[in-house]
Each structure stands twice: as structure tokens, then as C-alpha cells.
Write an enzyme that holds these catalytic residues in place. Structure first.
Site, mmCIF file in Angstrom:
data_model
loop_
_atom_site.group_PDB
_atom_site.id
_atom_site.type_symbol
_atom_site.label_atom_id
_atom_site.label_comp_id
_atom_site.label_asym_id
_atom_site.label_seq_id
_atom_site.Cartn_x
_atom_site.Cartn_y
_atom_site.Cartn_z
ATOM 1 N N HIS A 58 -51.807 108.228 49.449
ATOM 2 C CA HIS A 58 -51.427 108.949 50.659
ATOM 3 C C HIS A 58 -49.907 108.792 50.688
ATOM 4 C CE1 HIS A 58 -55.322 106.879 51.569
ATOM 5 N NE2 HIS A 58 -55.664 108.111 51.916
ATOM 6 N N ASP A 61 -48.691 105.619 51.948
ATOM 7 C CA ASP A 61 -48.858 104.350 51.215
ATOM 8 C C ASP A 61 -47.514 103.919 50.632
ATOM 9 O OD1 ASP A 61 -51.584 104.614 51.670
ATOM 10 O OD2 ASP A 61 -52.018 105.382 49.658
HETATM 11 C C1 XUL Z 1 -62.348 106.900 52.745
HETATM 12 C C2 XUL Z 1 -61.811 107.456 51.498
HETATM 13 C C3 XUL Z 1 -60.350 107.660 51.482
HETATM 14 C C4 XUL Z 1 -59.908 108.847 50.720
HETATM 15 C C5 XUL Z 1 -58.433 109.040 50.705
HETATM 16 O O1 XUL Z 1 -63.681 106.586 52.696
HETATM 17 O O2 XUL Z 1 -62.518 107.663 50.564
HETATM 18 O O3 XUL Z 1 -59.773 106.508 50.966
HETATM 19 O O4 XUL Z 1 -60.332 108.790 49.397
HETATM 20 O O5 XUL Z 1 -57.951 109.296 51.955
#
Ligand code: XUL
Ligand code: MN
Length: 382
Positions: A58, A61
């Protein structure tokens, strides 16, 4: 006995980890962190050293919310430098529109249009950052887009708002980065009581209603499917068959429970095997990405055991796929069961044919034996 194959990951295996998976500090709804945080820049280097092909993130992050423009540029520059120095790519950059309290009642489906616009802006910036990092995919997991109180939102509005936001992102991507792709990662619940578009099938149906469905794909996550008690192999197969598999989040999960996100293969080896079978016997060229986290009981060292464990299990299952394909007994059985395939005749012919149900049902289906052979193969007896 010496193994004829290696359990050491190679770049060509295309393994990937979310930065957030390694940065996970073991916090859960009932307990505080159990290990110190690791700097995302160090995570990039440590993953690269273990021959991981790429990372996902993300944007937040790497660049926490509220970071100034200069510091943001420095962090992105530093990440790029480490990526070059240590040979690792970035293959998905999404946005975290679920942690900050402003998104407590959703991002793209918030009743407040200003919050929806703010969420879109964050994704636009994530696309910019992803592009700078050399990646071409923005995967959307809208964790807060759901509800507990049915009266609080009209789900028809929610669909319209999701569509509006997705169309805005597509427009931006097409204008600025024409080769960028977008994807939806579905999840049935958690952190909301219900999340909108709970499965990959729902996401595929929704994508067909977007302005540019061809720009959109899906990223199924095995644990999300199993949380709903569904079959993760079938979910991945449907996405593959539709030509929509942009990525995959590999992990493991006891069905119908809270989001456990444990190491790939830790709970559900047979299902994991058939997912690997799909990926390795199709034309899928994406990453084998792990989205799970080390047990809360692990310290920093255990985090790297977790990384190795995910990749080793995948490599072992990949070997088992080869054995499955060359096992004479299994293949002979499959040939018998799956018989000669051909398209069905026209309806005129179907309508006029006398089908002999007694005769048709007489075909033997030795599934006890077949399944046992698969079990024995997975247990190393074949
Ligand atoms: C949550 C999930 C997230 C996404 C990225 O369950 O899988 O970590 O992959 O936002
Ligand atoms: Mn995921």
C-alpha cells in the site's frame, strides 16, 4: 536420499510478498504488538536477498499518511535505489483506505462524497507512486467498504459509488499510464460485518458493468474464499478461465473463522496443491504472492522462517504437480474418467435423442481410489 530439485527460491519462481506482511508486528484485536516493527526499506532488501522476485505494497506502507512531499520523494527514491541494488521489483501498489479513522464507515462507499473523493485521491497517488516504482498494477482491497447496520446504507447506492470511483481511477490511469491495470481483491467480511462484493465472482460481475472492463481484473486471496467456506480452487479457476487473473494472494486459513492469514499450505494442503496446479499448468504469468503474516508468537528471526516456509511449500507443491502429471496410474484414471470431450450437438439433435440413463450411469467413477492416490502423492508415497 538426495532430492532432484531445490527448495531454494529463484527469481524466476516469481515469488512476491506484501510489505505489510513482513511489517506485521503481531497485533490482534485482543493483544498488543509482540515484535518490533521492521522498516519497509529494510524489508525490500531482506526479501530481495532471499530471492523474492517482487514486493507489493500500500503506498502508505512506504510513505505514512501525513508525510510531506520532500520526504515522500526521498522515500520513493531510496526504495528505487534498493530495488536496483538488490534486484527486486514492485508488482502492485494499492492504497490503505481502511486504517485511518476517517474511513471508519468506508472509503468508496462512505455516505459522505468528500470522503469518497479523498479515497479516490489516495488511489490516484498510489498509482503515481506505483508507476514511479516500475509497477503496472493497482490492486484494490476496500476493507472498510461494507456495513454492520443495514439501514445505514442502501447497497444499490454502494454499487453506484463503487462504480463511480472505479471509473474515475480507470480514466486517470488511461490518461496518464495507458498500460496500467487495476484489480479487485474480494473479501466476505472483516473488518466490516459484510464487505461489498464479497467474492471474486461478485467482483467479476461488477467489473462487467464498468466503463472499461478490459482494464480490470481480480486478485483472489485463498483465505478470503475459505473464510466464506467456499472452494478457493474454483475461485481461482473461474478468474483464470475468464482471462482476469491479475495476481493471487496465497495463504492459508481454517474455514469459517476470523481472518487467520497463516503461512501458505499450513492448514489446507490439498486445496493449496490444486491452486498450484492451476497456476503451473495455465498461461498465468503473474506473481506467486504471499499475503499472510507470521504467527504472533514469532520474533524477528521467525519472520524470515515464515518467508522461507511459504516459498518452500510452494516449491514442494510445484514438484508434486509434476509428479501428478507423470504418475501413470493417476493419468490413466483421469483419461478414463474425463473420457473423450466434444462439443454438445445442436438443440434439435439433443431434443430428438433417446438418452439411456441406465446405460449412462453405469460408467464407473473410481473417485475413492483417485482421491487416495492424490493423498498418497501429497504424503510422499508416490
Ligand atoms: C486483507 C488483505 C489485504 C490486501 C491488501 O485481508 O488481504 O492485506 O491484500 O490491502
Ligand atoms: Mn490480500
Amino acid at each position: 536420499m538426495a532430492r532432484a530439485y531445490s527448495l531454494r527460491a529463484k527469481k524466476s519462481d516469481r515469488f512476491s510478498f506484501g510489505l505489510w506482511t513482513i511489517m506485521n508486528v503481531g497485533r490482534d484485536p485482543f493483544g498488543e504488538a509482540t515484535r518490533p516493527p521492521i522498516d519497509p526499506l529494510d524489508v525490500i532488501v531482506e526479501l530481495a536477498k532471499r530471492n523474492v522476485y517482487s514486493f507489493e505494497l500500500h503506498a502508505e506502507d512506504l510513505v505514512p499518511m501525513g508525510t510531506g512531499a520532500r520526504e515522500r520523494d526521498r522515500l520513493v527514491r531510496e526504495a528505487k535505489k534498493r530495488m536496483g541494488d538488490y534486484d527486486i521489483r514492485c508488482t502492485n501498489c494499492g492504497s490503505n483506505c481502511f486504517s485511518h479513522p476517517v474511513f471508519k464507515d468506508g472509503a468508496f462507499t462512505n455516505n459522505n462524497p468528500e470522503i469518497r473523493a479523498f479515497a479516490v485521491q489516495r488511489y490516484l497517488r498510489a498509482i503515481d507512486m506505483g508507476y514511479e516504482l516500475g509497477c503496472r498494477l493497482c490492486n484494490l482491497w476496500w476493507g472498510r467498504d461494507g456495513l454492520e447496520v443495514e439501514a445505514s446504507k442502501d447497497a444499490r447506492d454502494a454499487m453506484k459509488w463503487l462504480r463511480e470511483c472505479c471509473n474515475l481511477l480507470t480514466e486517470y490511469a488511461l490518461k496518464n499510464y495507458p498500460d496500467y491495470e487495476l484489480s479487485i481483491e474480494a473479501k466476505p467480511n472483516e473488518p466490516r460485518g459484510d464487505i461489498f462484493l464479497p467474492t471474486t465472482g461478485h467482483a467479476l460481475g461488477f467489473i462487467a458493468t464498468l466503463d472499461h472492463p478490459e482494464k480490470w481484473g481480480v486478485v483472489p486471496e485463498l483465505a478470503h474464499v475459505r473464510m466464506a467456506g467456499l472452494n478457493s480452487v474454483h475461485e481461482v479457476a473461474q478468474a483464470l478461465e475468464a482471462g482476469k487473473l491479475c495476481g493471487i494472494h496465497l495463504n492459508s486459513q481454517k474455514p469459517l473463522r476470523y481472518d487467520q492469514d497463516i503461512r501458505f499450505g499450513a492448514e489446507d494442503l490439498k486445496e493449496a496443491f490444486f491452486v498450484v496446479y492451476l497456476l503451473e499448468t495455465s498461461d498465468y504469468r503473474g506473481t506467486r504472492s504471499f499475503d499472510c503474516h507470521p504467527y504472533r508468537t514469532e520474533d524477528r528471526e521467525g519472520v524470515w522462517d515464515f518467508v522461507e516456509g511459504n516459498m518452500r511449500t510452494y516449491l514442494l507443491l510445484k514438484e508434486k504437480v509434476k509428479t501428478f502429471q507423470t504418475d501413470k496410474e493417476i493419468q490413466k484414471m483421469l483419461k478414463g474418467i474425463r473420457a473423450k470431450q466434444r462439443p454438445l450437438p445442436p438443440t434439435k439433435e439433443i431434443a430428438a435423442t433417446q438418452y439411456d440413463a441406465e446405460k449412462l450411469m453405469a460408467t464407473r467413477l473410481p473417485y475413492e481410489k483417485l482421491d487416495q492416490l492424490v493423498v498418497e502423492l501429497l504424503l510422499g508415497a508416490r
